[in-house]
Scaffold this motif. Structure first.
Motif, mmCIF file in Angstrom:
data_model
loop_
_atom_site.group_PDB
_atom_site.id
_atom_site.type_symbol
_atom_site.label_atom_id
_atom_site.label_comp_id
_atom_site.label_asym_id
_atom_site.label_seq_id
_atom_site.Cartn_x
_atom_site.Cartn_y
_atom_site.Cartn_z
ATOM 1 N N GLU A 229 0.825 -1.206 0.000
ATOM 2 C CA GLU A 229 0.000 0.000 0.000
ATOM 3 C C GLU A 229 0.860 1.258 0.000
ATOM 4 O OE1 GLU A 229 -3.481 2.163 -0.200
ATOM 5 O OE2 GLU A 229 -3.186 -0.011 -0.388
ATOM 6 N N LEU A 230 1.934 1.232 0.764
ATOM 7 C CA LEU A 230 2.825 2.386 0.817
ATOM 8 C C LEU A 230 3.551 2.603 -0.507
ATOM 9 C CD1 LEU A 230 4.333 1.878 4.393
ATOM 10 C CD2 LEU A 230 2.783 3.699 3.676
ATOM 11 N N GLU A 231 3.915 1.509 -1.172
ATOM 12 C CA GLU A 231 4.579 1.625 -2.476
ATOM 13 C C GLU A 231 3.663 2.274 -3.506
ATOM 14 O OE1 GLU A 231 7.591 1.189 -3.501
ATOM 15 O OE2 GLU A 231 8.439 0.396 -1.657
ATOM 16 N N LYS A 232 2.355 2.041 -3.381
ATOM 17 C CA LYS A 232 1.409 2.681 -4.301
ATOM 18 C C LYS A 232 1.403 4.186 -4.093
ATOM 19 C CE LYS A 232 -1.783 -1.272 -4.464
ATOM 20 N NZ LYS A 232 -3.133 -1.743 -4.055
ATOM 21 N N LYS A 233 1.598 4.613 -2.864
ATOM 22 C CA LYS A 233 1.629 6.048 -2.536
ATOM 23 C C LYS A 233 3.097 6.454 -2.486
ATOM 24 C CE LYS A 233 -2.307 5.340 0.604
ATOM 25 N NZ LYS A 233 -3.398 5.938 -0.142
ATOM 26 N N ARG A 234 3.658 6.741 -3.630
ATOM 27 C CA ARG A 234 5.100 6.998 -3.709
ATOM 28 C C ARG A 234 5.544 8.138 -2.803
ATOM 29 N NH1 ARG A 234 8.395 3.381 -4.927
ATOM 30 N NH2 ARG A 234 9.907 4.908 -5.681
ATOM 31 N N ALA A 235 4.611 8.978 -2.370
ATOM 32 C CA ALA A 235 4.987 10.072 -1.481
ATOM 33 C C ALA A 235 5.162 9.589 -0.041
ATOM 34 C CB ALA A 235 3.947 11.183 -1.522
ATOM 35 N N TYR A 236 4.704 8.377 0.284
ATOM 36 C CA TYR A 236 4.840 7.826 1.625
ATOM 37 C C TYR A 236 4.306 8.802 2.679
ATOM 38 C CZ TYR A 236 7.883 4.575 -0.814
ATOM 39 O OH TYR A 236 8.368 3.641 -1.690
ATOM 40 N N THR A 237 3.100 9.316 2.454
ATOM 41 C CA THR A 237 2.533 10.325 3.348
ATOM 42 C C THR A 237 1.669 9.731 4.457
ATOM 43 O OG1 THR A 237 0.702 10.589 1.788
ATOM 44 C CG2 THR A 237 2.528 12.151 1.610
ATOM 45 N N MET A 238 1.458 8.441 4.456
ATOM 46 C CA MET A 238 0.626 7.831 5.487
ATOM 47 C C MET A 238 1.268 8.010 6.860
ATOM 48 S SD MET A 238 -0.817 3.889 5.695
ATOM 49 C CE MET A 238 -1.524 3.966 4.043
ATOM 50 N N SER A 239 0.492 8.491 7.810
ATOM 51 C CA SER A 239 1.019 8.740 9.153
ATOM 52 C C SER A 239 1.161 7.427 9.920
ATOM 53 C CB SER A 239 0.092 9.678 9.917
ATOM 54 O OG SER A 239 -1.141 9.033 10.189
ATOM 55 N N VAL A 240 1.917 7.471 11.011
ATOM 56 C CA VAL A 240 2.090 6.284 11.834
ATOM 57 C C VAL A 240 0.752 5.804 12.396
ATOM 58 C CG1 VAL A 240 3.168 5.362 13.923
ATOM 59 C CG2 VAL A 240 4.497 6.809 12.376
ATOM 60 N N PRO A 241 -0.122 6.697 12.911
ATOM 61 C CA PRO A 241 -1.434 6.214 13.360
ATOM 62 C C PRO A 241 -2.230 5.549 12.234
ATOM 63 C CG PRO A 241 -1.006 8.383 14.271
ATOM 64 C CD PRO A 241 0.089 8.113 13.284
ATOM 65 N N GLU A 242 -2.141 6.099 11.015
ATOM 66 C CA GLU A 242 -2.867 5.498 9.887
ATOM 67 C C GLU A 242 -2.302 4.114 9.570
ATOM 68 O OE1 GLU A 242 -4.312 9.330 7.223
ATOM 69 O OE2 GLU A 242 -2.217 8.678 7.109
ATOM 70 N N MET A 243 -0.984 3.962 9.616
ATOM 71 C CA MET A 243 -0.368 2.656 9.369
ATOM 72 C C MET A 243 -0.796 1.657 10.436
ATOM 73 S SD MET A 243 3.563 3.377 8.143
ATOM 74 C CE MET A 243 4.055 5.088 8.176
ATOM 75 N N ALA A 244 -0.766 2.086 11.685
ATOM 76 C CA ALA A 244 -1.164 1.199 12.777
ATOM 77 C C ALA A 244 -2.623 0.771 12.620
ATOM 78 C CB ALA A 244 -0.954 1.897 14.124
ATOM 79 N N ASP A 245 -3.480 1.711 12.215
ATOM 80 C CA ASP A 245 -4.890 1.407 12.024
ATOM 81 C C ASP A 245 -5.080 0.402 10.894
ATOM 82 O OD1 ASP A 245 -7.748 2.046 12.670
ATOM 83 O OD2 ASP A 245 -7.735 2.706 10.579
ATOM 84 N N LEU A 246 -4.333 0.584 9.802
ATOM 85 C CA LEU A 246 -4.415 -0.346 8.681
ATOM 86 C C LEU A 246 -4.017 -1.759 9.109
ATOM 87 C CD1 LEU A 246 -4.894 -0.692 5.608
ATOM 88 C CD2 LEU A 246 -2.468 -0.219 5.279
ATOM 89 N N MET A 247 -3.056 -1.856 10.021
ATOM 90 C CA MET A 247 -2.594 -3.156 10.496
ATOM 91 C C MET A 247 -3.448 -3.710 11.638
ATOM 92 S SD MET A 247 -0.016 -4.069 8.676
ATOM 93 C CE MET A 247 0.733 -5.332 9.694
ATOM 94 N N GLY A 248 -4.408 -2.893 12.147
ATOM 95 C CA GLY A 248 -5.253 -3.344 13.246
ATOM 96 C C GLY A 248 -4.483 -3.490 14.541
#
Length: 329
Positions: A229-248
């Motif tokens: 998912e991060l590779e699709k967003k080449r800007a790597y703008t996803m925040s740490v809380p958003e990453m944690a939420d995606l991983m549950g």
């Protein structure tokens, strides 16, 4: 129809030194990275030669015997000189080799060592006053024997004014890709790495060995979806809380497990990826202005990009682009 033969490369001349007692793995890296024909990369790819530092049979680890193409005087024409290990950290270095290395360096050649090859550069004096590395097993001996060198054992490779050193064994691949990246840019370096089935980029400051155990396979697989998912967003703008939420996961658990899998904290990993993207764009997009480029990398402004780029690489994005274009000219 007349037959055509592939054009010989016209790029920098890379010379690998061979000696009796040659380290086979390190020598293989040198050839694979610089000597293997790569016609798909055009006529400006590296030229390659092997140079024997002495007369007599050249025996390599594993029962091999190698015949060199040239003798030591060929260093007079080398652009890059590679030293693939050395036959013993306490083994003397021939005076004529020291003289040839110093002469080549003084006329502008780059010199690079893999693993214990750093001891050859040390005895030549080319590491005096510089930062260098070698295999972690030999770092203490290098520092003790040559106190004028700043030995950093906890890094993969080091560069100081055309003198390169790498840590042990496979770190020579990282150093070679670093040199290729300097000469031809990230895209070509990545292409070479892909053919090697090797990581395309590891920072020289990355640790030689991990104190933590290798993460369990199931943890790596769990994070695969996140990395995709991060590779699709080449800007790597996803925040740490958003990453944690995606991983549950809770943020605390996510940060701990992410660091175990990657060796980096999430924010540090994201910043590294953003800077890698910036370097690629600086090389590939000559006309793109810094504001647009910074937004594509996820920095938000040219000033923020400039701050982090200088902190990481010791130069500005504009200067890096100019230096890359000069090397390509």
């Amino acid at each position: 129809m007349p037959q055509t033969t592939p054009r010989s490369p016209k790029g920098p001349l890379v010379v690998t030194l061979i000696y009796d007692g040659l380290c086979t793995f390190e020598f293989g890296q040198a050839y694979e990275l610089f000597g293997l024909p790569r016609p798909e990369l055009g006529a400006n790819w590296y030229r390659y030669e092997t140079v024997a530092i002495e007369d007599g049979p050249i025996r390599a680890a594993g029962g091999l015997e190698i015949k060199a193409e040239k003798q030591l005087d060929a260093l007079e024409h080398a652009d890059i000189i590679l030293i693939p290990g050395w036959r013993g950290i306490d083994t003397p270095v021939p005076e004529d080799l020291i003289e040839a290395l110093c002469k080549a360096y003084n006329r502008g050649a780059r010199v690079a060592s893999i693993c214990s090859g750093a001891f050859v550069l040390a005895r030549s004096g080319l590491l005096n006053g510089r930062t260098a590395t070698t295999h972690w097993r030999y770092a203490e001996a290098l520092q003790t024997g040559f106190p004028s060198i700043n030995v950093e054992e906890d890094r993969l490779y080091s560069e100081s004014d055309r003198v390169f050193t790498s840590a042990g064994s496979a770190a020579g691949i990282d150093l070679a890709l670093h040199i290729i990246r300097q000469d031809y840019g990230s895209q070509i370096a990545n292409s070479v790495a892909k053919r090697l089935v090797a990581p395309p980029f590891r920072e020289g400051t990355q640790t030689q060995f991990a104190e933590q155990p290798v993460p369990e396979e199931r943890e790596s697989k769990r994070f695969a979806a996140l990395f995709e998912e991060l590779e699709k967003k080449r800007a790597y703008t996803m925040s740490v809380p958003e990453m944690a939420d995606l991983m549950g996961m809770s943020q605390r658990t996510f940060i701990r497990k992410f660091s175990k899998v990657t060796g980096l904290a999430p924010a540090e990993w994201r910043r590294t990826k953003q800077l890698e993207t910036a370097k690629h764009l600086l090389e590939a997009e000559e006309a793109m202005d810094m504001e647009n480029l910074s937004h594509l990398c996820g920095f938000g402004s040219a000033a923020t990009l400039r701050h982090h780029f200088r902190s990481k690489y010791g130069t500005t994005p504009t200067a890096y682009r100019r230096q890359f274009q000069t090397r390509q000219a």
